[in-house]
Each structure stands twice: as C-alpha cells, then as structure tokens.
Design a protein around this motif. Structure first.
Motif, PDB file in Angstrom:
ATOM      1  N   PRO A  12       0.824  -1.224   0.000  1.00 45.59           N
ATOM      2  CA  PRO A  12       0.000   0.000   0.000  1.00 45.59           C
ATOM      3  C   PRO A  12       0.852   1.266   0.000  1.00 45.59           C
ATOM      4  N   GLU A  13       1.968   1.228   0.717  1.00 42.83           N
ATOM      5  CA  GLU A  13       2.832   2.411   0.785  1.00 42.83           C
ATOM      6  C   GLU A  13       3.479   2.704  -0.563  1.00 42.83           C
ATOM      7  N   LEU A  14       3.842   1.648  -1.298  1.00 41.78           N
ATOM      8  CA  LEU A  14       4.432   1.878  -2.612  1.00 41.78           C
ATOM      9  C   LEU A  14       3.396   2.464  -3.571  1.00 41.78           C
ATOM     10  N   LEU A  15       2.151   2.002  -3.460  1.00 42.45           N
ATOM     11  CA  LEU A  15       1.095   2.597  -4.284  1.00 42.45           C
ATOM     12  C   LEU A  15       0.919   4.073  -3.954  1.00 42.45           C
ATOM     13  N   GLU A  16       0.930   4.406  -2.661  1.00 42.18           N
ATOM     14  CA  GLU A  16       0.809   5.812  -2.264  1.00 42.18           C
ATOM     15  C   GLU A  16       1.982   6.630  -2.801  1.00 42.18           C
ATOM     16  N   LEU A  17       3.169   6.064  -2.704  1.00 43.24           N
ATOM     17  CA  LEU A  17       4.373   6.754  -3.169  1.00 43.24           C
ATOM     18  C   LEU A  17       4.286   7.079  -4.655  1.00 43.24           C
ATOM     19  N   THR A  18       3.836   6.125  -5.455  1.00 41.67           N
ATOM     20  CA  THR A  18       3.841   6.296  -6.905  1.00 41.67           C
ATOM     21  C   THR A  18       2.651   7.086  -7.426  1.00 41.67           C
ATOM     22  N   ARG A  19       1.634   7.227  -6.616  1.00 40.09           N
ATOM     23  CA  ARG A  19       0.425   7.921  -7.083  1.00 40.09           C
ATOM     24  C   ARG A  19       0.326   9.358  -6.613  1.00 40.09           C
ATOM     25  N   ASN A  20       1.211   9.765  -5.700  1.00 38.68           N
ATOM     26  CA  ASN A  20       1.132  11.107  -5.136  1.00 38.68           C
ATOM     27  C   ASN A  20       2.319  11.944  -5.606  1.00 38.68           C
ATOM     28  N   GLU A  21       2.187  12.539  -6.791  1.00 41.03           N
ATOM     29  CA  GLU A  21       3.267  13.350  -7.345  1.00 41.03           C
ATOM     30  C   GLU A  21       3.468  14.644  -6.570  1.00 41.03           C
ATOM     31  N   GLN A  22       2.438  15.104  -5.866  1.00 37.87           N
ATOM     32  CA  GLN A  22       2.571  16.354  -5.121  1.00 37.87           C
ATOM     33  C   GLN A  22       3.572  16.206  -3.973  1.00 37.87           C
ATOM     34  N   LEU A  23       3.572  15.049  -3.323  1.00 41.90           N
ATOM     35  CA  LEU A  23       4.478  14.822  -2.201  1.00 41.90           C
ATOM     36  C   LEU A  23       5.763  14.123  -2.604  1.00 41.90           C
ATOM     37  N   PHE A  24       5.680  13.274  -3.648  1.00 47.56           N
ATOM     38  CA  PHE A  24       6.825  12.452  -4.036  1.00 47.56           C
ATOM     39  C   PHE A  24       7.091  12.628  -5.530  1.00 47.56           C
ATOM     40  N   SER A  25       8.078  13.445  -5.832  1.00 46.45           N
ATOM     41  CA  SER A  25       8.380  13.821  -7.209  1.00 46.45           C
ATOM     42  C   SER A  25       9.368  12.849  -7.844  1.00 46.45           C
ATOM     43  N   LYS A  26       9.335  12.779  -9.169  1.00 44.17           N
ATOM     44  CA  LYS A  26      10.329  12.011  -9.931  1.00 44.17           C
ATOM     45  C   LYS A  26      11.564  12.834 -10.253  1.00 44.17           C
ATOM     46  N   ASP A  27      11.565  14.107  -9.913  1.00 48.84           N
ATOM     47  CA  ASP A  27      12.658  15.009 -10.266  1.00 48.84           C
ATOM     48  C   ASP A  27      13.818  14.846  -9.275  1.00 48.84           C
ATOM     49  N   SER A  28      14.890  14.178  -9.713  1.00 53.47           N
ATOM     50  CA  SER A  28      16.015  13.893  -8.815  1.00 53.47           C
ATOM     51  C   SER A  28      16.820  15.141  -8.461  1.00 53.47           C
ATOM     52  N   ARG A  29      16.539  16.279  -9.100  1.00 51.86           N
ATOM     53  CA  ARG A  29      17.227  17.512  -8.733  1.00 51.86           C
ATOM     54  C   ARG A  29      16.802  18.004  -7.346  1.00 51.86           C
ATOM     55  N   ARG A  30      15.738  17.393  -6.808  1.00 48.47           N
ATOM     56  CA  ARG A  30      15.299  17.726  -5.457  1.00 48.47           C
ATOM     57  C   ARG A  30      16.132  17.005  -4.389  1.00 48.47           C
ATOM     58  N   TRP A  31      16.960  16.050  -4.785  1.00 48.62           N
ATOM     59  CA  TRP A  31      17.697  15.221  -3.833  1.00 48.62           C
ATOM     60  C   TRP A  31      18.682  16.075  -3.055  1.00 48.62           C
ATOM     61  N   ARG A  32      18.584  16.056  -1.741  1.00 52.24           N
ATOM     62  CA  ARG A  32      19.425  16.920  -0.915  1.00 52.24           C
ATOM     63  C   ARG A  32      20.851  16.396  -0.758  1.00 52.24           C
TER      64      ARG A  32
END
Length: 480
Positions: free
Chosen positions: A71-91
C-alpha cells in the motif's frame, strides 16, 4: 497513575522526525553480497525491524528510504505532489555528499526523460514513447524474436552444454533491439557490456554511461537526416517534437530498461522452470503456460527488484517514518510484492496468472513497454523449450549465483545440459518489407502463443525458412 511528559520531554521531537535526525534508526546497506545472496531475507528483516518503510544506505554516507509495503508503494507512486520524480530535489548532492565518481550517478542523475519529470511535461514525453512502441507489429516481433532465438541456439557447439545467461538471455534482446532501433548489428555485444557496467553500479559505470550515450547521439543524428522504419525514426517524427537530446535520453531509457528487464525476466523464468519441479510438471501437463511462469517470476523475482526513485517535496510521513524534504525513496518492487498484506497469509501461492504485482511500478510512471517485453520473453522461453525439450540444470540450484546489483535481480550464469536439438519451426512466408513496418493490429490474440510448447511437430514442419541475417550475426557473436 500515569503522568504526562515533563516540559523537557515535551520539547523533544519524536524519533525519526526531521528535527531529530540524530535519533533516526541505523541504516542498512543496500549493496554488497547480501543484496545478491538473500534479498528476500533482507527485505523480511527490514520489514520486521522498521515496518513498511526502512532506512537504508545506497553507498557509504548516502542514505535513503526503501519502501517495502505494497500500500505504501502505491501511495508513493500515485502522489506526485508529495513524491516527485525530479532527482534535482535530492538533498544529498545539494549538500555535496555525492562523489563525482559515485556509482549511483547513472541511475539517479537527472535527465530530460519521462522517468525524471512530473505533470504535463511527463505526459508529453510518455505519449511520444508509448505511441512509438505501439507502432511495433506484434506478429512480426514474435517471428523476428523466434528467428533470432533459433539462430543463437543453432550457433551453440555440439557438446550439449550451454550457459543460458551468457549465450542466450543476454544476447537475444539486443539482437532484437538493435534491429528495432535501427542500430548497426555489430554494436550489440558492446552495448551489453556498457549496460552491465552502469546497471551493476560497477567502477566503470560513469565512463560506460558516457560511451553508451555517444553511440546513441550518433544514431539520432543519422536518423534525423535519413529516417527509416525503426523506433528511433518514429520517436523523432512524433508530434511531441522531441529535441535530439530528449530523443537520445529516451533511447537510453528504452535500451536500458527494456533490454536489462528482458534479459533478467528471461533468465529468471528459465531458472523457475529448471528448478521448480512443481511448475515444470504443471507446464508439461498443460495446466499452466509459459505466460503463467512469467507472471510468477514478476511476483517472486522481478527483473528489477528496486528502482530509484522518488524525492520528497516537503516534510511528510510515510509508513510511520518521518520523511524530510529532499529525501530519496527507493521503490522496493520485490519487497512490496512479498508484502504479507497482499497475500493474506497464503505464503505467495497462487501467483500464476495474477498480474496485480508491482514489477512494472504503478501510477502514471508505470512502464510503457510491458507488452513488447512480455512478447519477447515469452517467445524466447517457448522457443528454447521447443528446441531443447530435455533441458536440465547442470549444477544444483543452490549453487546459482546472482549479480551484486541493488537494482536488478539477475543471475550470473545458468548452466544447462541437453542431449539433442529439435529442428526449428517452419518460418511463415512474409512479404518483402521492413520487419518493423506497422500493420493493422488484430487484438490481444497477436501476443498469444500459437501452440503449447509441448505440441509435437511433424518432420515436414521443421524446415527452417531463410534466416541468413540472424545466422551470420549469431555466429559472429559466438566467435565462429
């Protein structure tokens, strides 16, 4: 009598909170022998210790989160607002903690591709890739894959031994992909070597990645000047209007994701059929099919076991863990497939034919190449079982070794024995045209096997058609 917290205690953030990083649970390395030797045991221990989201280390000093829960992986992949694919955000790289020669760079560096973008720009690029892949004629792809498989098998020596990884699974996809993309056939072996380096995160991964892209830059330049009936030309001609740079990066995606996944899926399916007597018996008895074996592998040993990644856009909570903005989250595809929440205590039985797995990811970024990949692997396995019906493992199953990759689930070798070849199927006559010229699709039956792998064939049906291109390439590749 219970009492509330003291004033000092009330000021202390809960363990794992972004404001209390010193109390974050110790990270577990997602690299080294344990990932290859016993990943399922590793994921089970992480789940028991930390729950559905576990703190990991991708290389010394580089932390991340591994999402283990379905369920957590589904949430991760479906919520672009909280979890972006843009790796430039990586701290981590922003804080100067990622070495310039880090083995993680080829798999995490930002590129202008559908893998690294969200929203409308992702949809534009995904449409270009999906529409391009949809132009593949599935009937012709099956025939071409079968011809390439026959040519490889014919190139083997007479001693009745073979390594199905080195001599089959690793060569077959690129025999198909090089022709599919319009690449010169002789580039295939070199591409395999380059892809292996950066998928395995080897010390040569950065240099291999640069050389690999240089080959594709040249291909895009040629196809921009002289289009052909191939995926590269179709991608460049798509109304999404990809730049040369975007086209090159998407060819990288197609080749790496498509080729590596196809190799591992083929090898892992053959391993299942050779080591699981239950499955081999039900396959021979007609109660299960090769397609069922493919689905079981996607559940148990998916070709990509972990995939980077998502990056938190703000402080949040997932699976009981406090995630800070800029944290990296890794998709634990194999771990999520084994989540007890999914199987309800059934122990993973009854997976054949069940396609609710997460081997392809989920959400808007789900893999767009599932259909051609399945067709290539299914044809590869069926052809091999037909040609070598008495195929058996040459070593005990527990001696098989896995590549030390945190991302792929891939065998190092799959040595087998066999006594004789069965002649190849007769090649159906085809009109004189490019093997990738699109033809009207006839529906789902295009990807359905024409016959069970155990169906007997008469001697007359074994006369091979013309396969000179494949035979010469397979022979050259095998050193003949």
């Amino acid at each position: 009598m219970t009492t509330g917290p003291t004033p000092d205690q009330a000021l202390v953030p809960p363990p794992g909170c972004p404001a209390h990083r010193g109390a974050t649970p110790a990270t577990t390395p997602l690299y080294g022998p344990v990932v290859a030797d016993d990943p399922h045991g590793l994921y089970a221990r992480l789940r028991e210790q930390h729950g559905p989201v576990a703190p990991i280390e991708l290389e010394p000093g580089v932390e991340a989160w591994l999402v283990l829960g379905y369920p957590e992986l589904l949430e991760l992949t479906r919520n672009e607002q909280l979890f972006s694919k843009d790796s430039r955000r990586w701290r981590v790289p922003r804080e100067g903690r990622l070495r310039s020669d880090s083995r993680l760079l080829p798999m995490t560096a930002w590129r202008p591709t559908l893998l690294n973008l969200d929203g409308a720009e992702h949809q534009r690029l995904r449409a270009a890739v999906s529409d391009t892949l949809s132009r593949i004629d599935h009937r012709q792809l099956r025939e071409t894959t079968e011809q390439a498989a026959d040519a490889l098998i014919d190139s083997w020596g007479p001693d009745g031994t073979a390594d199905l990884i080195a001599q089959y699974a690793r060569k077959l996809p690129l025999l198909v992909f090089t022709r599919l993309l319009g690449l010169p056939a002789e580039t295939g072996p070199h591409l395999i070597e380059l892809i292996s380096h950066f998928v395995d995160s080897s010390e040569k991964s950065v240099r291999a990645n640069a050389e690999f892209q240089a080959i594709l830059v040249d291909l895009v330049r040629q196809r921009r000047e002289r289009p052909g009936a191939d995926l590269t030309s179709w991608l460049l001609a798509h109304h999404a209007g990809l730049s040369d740079e975007e086209a090159v990066h998407h060819l990288v995606v197609i080749l790496v994701a498509g080729n590596e996944t196809t190799i591992n899926w083929t090898g892992n399916t053959l391993r299942l059929l050779l080591t699981d007597r239950r499955f081999r018996a039900t396959l021979a008895g007609g109660r299960l099919t090769v397609s069922d074996a493919l689905d079981e592998v996607l559940w148990r040993d998916p070709p990509t076991q972990n995939f980077p990644g998502r990056w938190a856009t703000s402080d949040t909570v997932l699976g009981g863990q406090y995630i800070s903005a800029g944290d990296m989250l890794v998709l634990g595809l194999a771990a999520a497939n084994a989540d007890p929440v999914v199987h309800g205590g059934a122990g993973g039985d009854g997976l054949a034919g069940n396609r609710a797995h997460l081997a392809w990811g989920a959400g808007r970024h789900v893999c767009p190449a599932q259909s051609p990949a399945r067709l290539i692997v299914e044809t590869a396995v069926e052809t091999l079982l037909h040609r070598l019906p008495d195929l058996q493992l040459a070593v005990p199953g527990h001696e098989l070794a896995w590549r030390p990759s945190p991302w792929s689930r891939a065998l190092v070798a799959l040595p087998v024995l066999y006594s004789a070849f069965t002649p190849p199927r007769a090649a159906a006559p085809s009109p004189e045209r490019s093997p990738w010229t699109p033809t009207p699709q006839t529906g789902p039956s295009d990807s359905t096997p024409s016959a069970a792998t155990s169906t007997p064939r008469t001697p007359d049906s074994a006369k091979p058609g013309p396969r000179s291109w494949w035979n010469s390439l397979a022979g050259w590749w095998s050193g003949r």
